[in-house]
Structure formats: structure tokens, C-alpha cells
Design a protein around this motif. Structure first.
Motif: not given
Ligand SMILES: Nc1ncnc2c1ncn2[C@@H]1O[C@H](COP(=O)(O)OP(=O)(O)OP(=O)(O)O)[C@@H](O)[C@H]1O
Ligand SMILES: [Mg+2]
Length: 180
Positions: A14-23, A87-89, A119-124, A155-162
Motif C-alpha cells: 500500500g501507499l506510504s502512510g497507509s498503515g503497513k508498519t503500524t498494522l 513494503f509499498i511494493s 493529511e496524515r503525512d507522518p514522515k512529511g 481501508d485504514t480510513s474506516v477500519e481502526s488499527i484494532d
Molecule cells: N486505522 C489505521 N490503521 C493503521 N494506521 C493508522 C490508522 N489510523 C491512523 N493510522 C496512522 O497512520 C500512520 C500510518 O503510518 P505507517 O508508518 O504505518 O505507514 P506505512 O504504510 O508503513 O508507510 P511507509 O510506506 O512510508 O513506511 C500512522 O501514523 C498511524 O498511527
């Protein structure tokens, strides 16, 4: 105590910031909490500083990055280790190649609309890509080919991390990759 029935690969794309690392971090935490001691995460940011630091962001280099990771993921998962790859892959052919090489490959499409990523842009990085400071940024001026038949879409804009984590744990339990 849960048990691993067979090694497997969870491939987060998925795209950068989509939540791959977080999940992937959250799934790792959940698996360990369930009593599974050995889980390996491979993450783009780390891998690119170590295993593939010679590679850039051309299509060829991006594909080579994924091929090397796929090779390591196969070694680990063939030895029974749940392997989580974030990975963005962006290219579907090389994702398919990795799928063919690995047994029990689970593709997880981590989706989020671009407006929200900006909007999220965690890494700028989106700010830099939009201003032209970075070139060839996936989703802005470089392609992303979404999976056609991913095993799981979140869809991380709708589904929570949990919610996302639960969906993945449910899938691997139902497919008997782990046993509760
Ligand atoms: N439902 C959600 N699931 C996952 N992340 C979420 C969710 N809602 C908000 N976020 C936030 O979105 C950001 C996702 O960043 P993360 O570093 O996981 O993305 P990434 O896909 O690994 O990006 P990159 O390809 O740049 O490494 C985090 O700041 C996280 O807290
Ligand atoms: Mg990441």
C-alpha cells in the motif's frame, strides 16, 4: 497458547502512510501475546538501510528490492516462521513472483484514500513530493498498481488499527495457519 501450524508470509502492500508498519507491528504483538514466540518482521525502512542499501527507486530497483525480500521471506517461512513484510511494493508482477515462490502467501492491501494520506503525512514525505522536492514518489508521480485479488483488504480510513489487526488474525486462524 496458540501454535503455528505452518510458516506463512503476510505481505502488506500500500501507499506510504497507509498503515503497513503500524498494522504489522500490531499483528506481531498480537501473535506474541497469543504465545507464538518467533515472528519475523521485514520492514521497508529497515531493509533499505541494510539488505538493499545499494538500491534506489527506479522500477528496476524497486523490483529488485522486493525480490530480495521475497527470497528472505521464503527462507524464513519455509522454516516455520510467520514472516510479516511491510513494503509499498507498487508493482504487481513482482508481488506475483514473490507469491509464486512462497508457500502460504497472504497479500494484505492496506488502502487509504490519498487525501487522507496527505493529511496524515507522518514522515512529511507527501509535502515534499507535492512541492517537487522529492521526485518519483509512489502515488504522487510514480505508479502504484493495486492488488487485483488480495486475500485481505483493509481501508485504514474506516477500519481502526484494532479492526485491521483482528481481520488479519481471523483470516490466518480460519485458514489454519495458526491454531488458537
Ligand atoms: N486505522 C489505521 N490503521 C493503521 N494506521 C493508522 C490508522 N489510523 C491512523 N493510522 C496512522 O497512520 C500512520 C500510518 O503510518 P505507517 O508508518 O504505518 O505507514 P506505512 O504504510 O508503513 O508507510 P511507509 O510506506 O512510508 O513506511 C500512522 O501514523 C498511524 O498511527
Ligand atoms: Mg512503513
Amino acid at each position: 497458547m496458540a501454535k503455528v501450524k505452518t510458516g506463512f508470509v503476510l505481505w502488506f502492500t500500500g501507499l506510504s502512510g497507509s498503515g503497513k508498519t503500524t498494522l504489522s507491528l500490531e499483528v506481531e504483538r498480537r501473535l506474541k501475546k497469543m504465545g507464538i514466540p518467533h515472528v519475523q518482521r521485514l520492514d521497508g525502512d529497515v531493509v533499505r538501510k541494510e539488505l538493499t542499501k545499494d538500491l534506489g527507486f527506479s522500477k528496476e530497483d524497486r523490483d529488485e528490492n522486493i525480490r530480495r525480500v521475497g527470497f528472505v521471506a521464503k527462507l524464513l517461512s519455509d522454516n516455520g516462521i510467520p514472516t510479516l513484510c511491510a513494503f509499498i511494493s507498487p508493482y504487481k508482477d513482482v508481488r506475483h513472483e514473490v507469491r509464486q515462490r512462497c508457500s502460504n502467501f497472504v497479500e494484505i492491501f492496506v488502502y487509504c484514500p490519498l487525501e487522507i494520506l496527505i493529511e496524515r503525512d507522518p514522515k512529511g514525505l507527501y509535502k515534499k513530493a507535492l512541492s517537487g522536492e522529492i521526485k518519483g514518489f509512489t502515488g504522487i508521480d510514480d505508479p502504484y498498481e493495486p492488488p487485483e485479488n488480495p486475500e485481505i483488504t483493509i481501508d485504514t480510513s474506516v477500519e481502526s488499527i484494532d479492526d485491521g489487526t483482528e481481520k488479519i488474525i481471523f483470516y490466518i486462524t480460519e485458514k489454519k495457519l495458526i491454531e488458537a
